[in-house]
Design a protein around this motif. Structure first.
Motif, PDB file in Angstrom:
ATOM      1  N   SER A  27      58.508  82.052   5.061  1.00 22.79           N
ATOM      2  CA  SER A  27      58.729  81.401   6.202  1.00 22.79           C
ATOM      3  C   SER A  27      59.884  80.465   6.024  1.00 22.79           C
ATOM      4  CB  SER A  27      57.496  80.366   6.729  1.00 22.79           C
ATOM      5  OG  SER A  27      56.255  81.114   6.809  1.00 22.79           O
ATOM      6  N   GLU A  28      60.611  80.571   7.082  1.00 23.43           N
ATOM      7  CA  GLU A  28      61.726  79.689   7.357  1.00 23.43           C
ATOM      8  C   GLU A  28      61.642  78.229   7.624  1.00 23.43           C
ATOM      9  OE1 GLU A  28      65.212  81.339   9.467  1.00 23.43           O
ATOM     10  OE2 GLU A  28      64.788  83.389   8.858  1.00 23.43           O
ATOM     11  N   GLY A  29      60.598  78.010   8.202  1.00 21.32           N
ATOM     12  CA  GLY A  29      60.252  76.590   8.499  1.00 21.32           C
ATOM     13  C   GLY A  29      58.916  76.241   7.968  1.00 21.32           C
ATOM     14  N   GLY A  30      58.391  75.146   8.399  1.00 16.87           N
ATOM     15  CA  GLY A  30      57.042  74.589   8.255  1.00 16.87           C
ATOM     16  C   GLY A  30      56.915  73.660   6.947  1.00 16.87           C
ATOM     17  N   ARG A  31      57.802  73.220   6.536  1.00 19.26           N
ATOM     18  CA  ARG A  31      58.063  72.267   5.162  1.00 19.26           C
ATOM     19  C   ARG A  31      58.175  70.845   5.500  1.00 19.26           C
ATOM     20  NH1 ARG A  31      59.226  77.283   4.316  1.00 19.26           N
ATOM     21  NH2 ARG A  31      58.378  78.537   2.578  1.00 19.26           N
ATOM     22  N   GLY A  32      58.910  70.595   6.585  1.00 17.87           N
ATOM     23  CA  GLY A  32      59.155  69.510   7.012  1.00 17.87           C
ATOM     24  C   GLY A  32      58.392  68.112   6.836  1.00 17.87           C
ATOM     25  N   GLN A  63      50.215  68.955  13.021  1.00 14.59           N
ATOM     26  CA  GLN A  63      49.110  69.395  12.111  1.00 14.59           C
ATOM     27  C   GLN A  63      49.874  70.190  10.976  1.00 14.59           C
ATOM     28  OE1 GLN A  63      46.117  68.553  12.300  1.00 14.59           O
ATOM     29  NE2 GLN A  63      46.605  67.341  14.270  1.00 14.59           N
ATOM     30  N   PRO A  64      50.187  69.483   9.917  1.00 12.14           N
ATOM     31  CA  PRO A  64      50.763  70.105   8.935  1.00 12.14           C
ATOM     32  C   PRO A  64      49.869  71.352   8.133  1.00 12.14           C
ATOM     33  CG  PRO A  64      50.684  67.839   8.258  1.00 12.14           C
ATOM     34  CD  PRO A  64      49.837  68.232   9.495  1.00 12.14           C
ATOM     35  N   THR A  65      50.393  72.468   8.065  1.00  3.67           N
ATOM     36  CA  THR A  65      49.861  73.623   7.666  1.00  3.67           C
ATOM     37  C   THR A  65      50.768  74.326   6.428  1.00  3.67           C
ATOM     38  OG1 THR A  65      50.889  75.157   9.227  1.00  3.67           O
ATOM     39  CG2 THR A  65      48.611  74.431   9.524  1.00  3.67           C
ATOM     40  N   PHE A 108      55.773  68.167   4.834  1.00  3.83           N
ATOM     41  CA  PHE A 108      55.648  68.104   3.372  1.00  3.83           C
ATOM     42  C   PHE A 108      56.683  67.297   2.666  1.00  3.83           C
ATOM     43  CE2 PHE A 108      52.907  71.559   4.525  1.00  3.83           C
ATOM     44  CZ  PHE A 108      51.849  71.281   3.988  1.00  3.83           C
ATOM     45  N   LEU A 109      57.777  67.535   3.283  1.00  4.50           N
ATOM     46  CA  LEU A 109      58.992  66.699   2.502  1.00  4.50           C
ATOM     47  C   LEU A 109      58.952  65.183   3.004  1.00  4.50           C
ATOM     48  CD1 LEU A 109      62.176  69.053   3.303  1.00  4.50           C
ATOM     49  CD2 LEU A 109      61.049  68.424   1.236  1.00  4.50           C
ATOM     50  N   VAL A 110      58.727  64.991   4.271  1.00  2.00           N
ATOM     51  CA  VAL A 110      58.228  63.519   4.883  1.00  2.00           C
ATOM     52  C   VAL A 110      57.219  62.913   3.757  1.00  2.00           C
ATOM     53  CG1 VAL A 110      57.368  62.058   6.785  1.00  2.00           C
ATOM     54  CG2 VAL A 110      59.161  64.023   7.165  1.00  2.00           C
ATOM     55  N   ALA A 111      55.942  63.669   3.543  1.00  4.14           N
ATOM     56  CA  ALA A 111      55.092  62.985   2.947  1.00  4.14           C
ATOM     57  C   ALA A 111      55.469  62.641   1.406  1.00  4.14           C
ATOM     58  CB  ALA A 111      53.926  63.988   2.932  1.00  4.14           C
ATOM     59  N   ALA A 112      56.241  63.503   0.979  1.00  4.93           N
ATOM     60  CA  ALA A 112      56.667  63.615  -0.357  1.00  4.93           C
ATOM     61  C   ALA A 112      57.862  62.155  -0.577  1.00  4.93           C
ATOM     62  CB  ALA A 112      57.316  64.825  -0.896  1.00  4.93           C
ATOM     63  N   LEU A 113      58.469  62.253   0.418  1.00  3.52           N
ATOM     64  CA  LEU A 113      59.735  61.230   0.307  1.00  3.52           C
ATOM     65  C   LEU A 113      59.136  59.600   0.715  1.00  3.52           C
ATOM     66  CD1 LEU A 113      62.553  63.198   1.799  1.00  3.52           C
ATOM     67  CD2 LEU A 113      62.392  62.282  -0.585  1.00  3.52           C
TER      68      LEU A 113
END
Length: 145
Positions: A95-100, A87-89, A102-107
């Motif tokens: 925060s050091e994490g939590g962006r993965g 569940q992306p938030t 979003f990167l997947v969706a962008a690429l």
């Protein structure tokens, strides 16, 4: 273009993403299809992010990686044993994490997560350019003074 596939299991350890990245890039390059650096780098990052998420949330056991290439799409699938779908938030600025994800969706041109009998599958697809890359490398001679 014939279809190509790479599939293997990895232990759910900190080294899994690095190992998966190297094996996937080596396989894609070994297929010799001139996909271009943009596609290869995007695939490398997608593999890294999807495997990292699987290891982080899968707990013990292993994760599987499948990279499939057909005439029009490069598909990356990562499966783990945790049935909870991601569940992306929005992460905090610090925060050091939590962006993965979003990167997947962008690429990726398409991405999704779906339940399986043994956990879940997270996948991402990259649409291939209609023609192979005609990139030309330019090397400048190294001169010593």
């Amino acid at each position: 273009m014939e279809a190509h596939q790479l599939a293997f299991f990895l232990p759910a350890t900190l080294a899994a993403a690095s190992e998966a990245r190297h094996q996937a890039v080596d396989a894609i390059a070994g297929w010799g299809l001139g996909l271009g650096t943009e596609v290869v780098h995007a695939a490398e990052l997608l593999v890294s992010e999807l495997v990292t998420n699987a290891v982080q949330y899968a707990g013990t056991g292993s994760v599987s990686l499948v990279v499939c290439l057909d005439e029009t799409v490069l598909r990356i699938e990562v499966c783990d044993t945790n049935p909870v779908l991601p569940q992306p938030t929005l992460p905090d600025a610090d925060s050091e994490g939590g962006r993965g994800l979003f990167l997947v969706a962008a690429l990726a041109d398409r991405c999704h997560a779906e339940p399986t009998e043994t956990g879940k599958r997270c996948w991402a697809e990259i649409d291939l350019p209609s023609k192979p890359s005609q990139e030309v490398a330019c090397f400048l001679p190294f001169q010593r003074s």
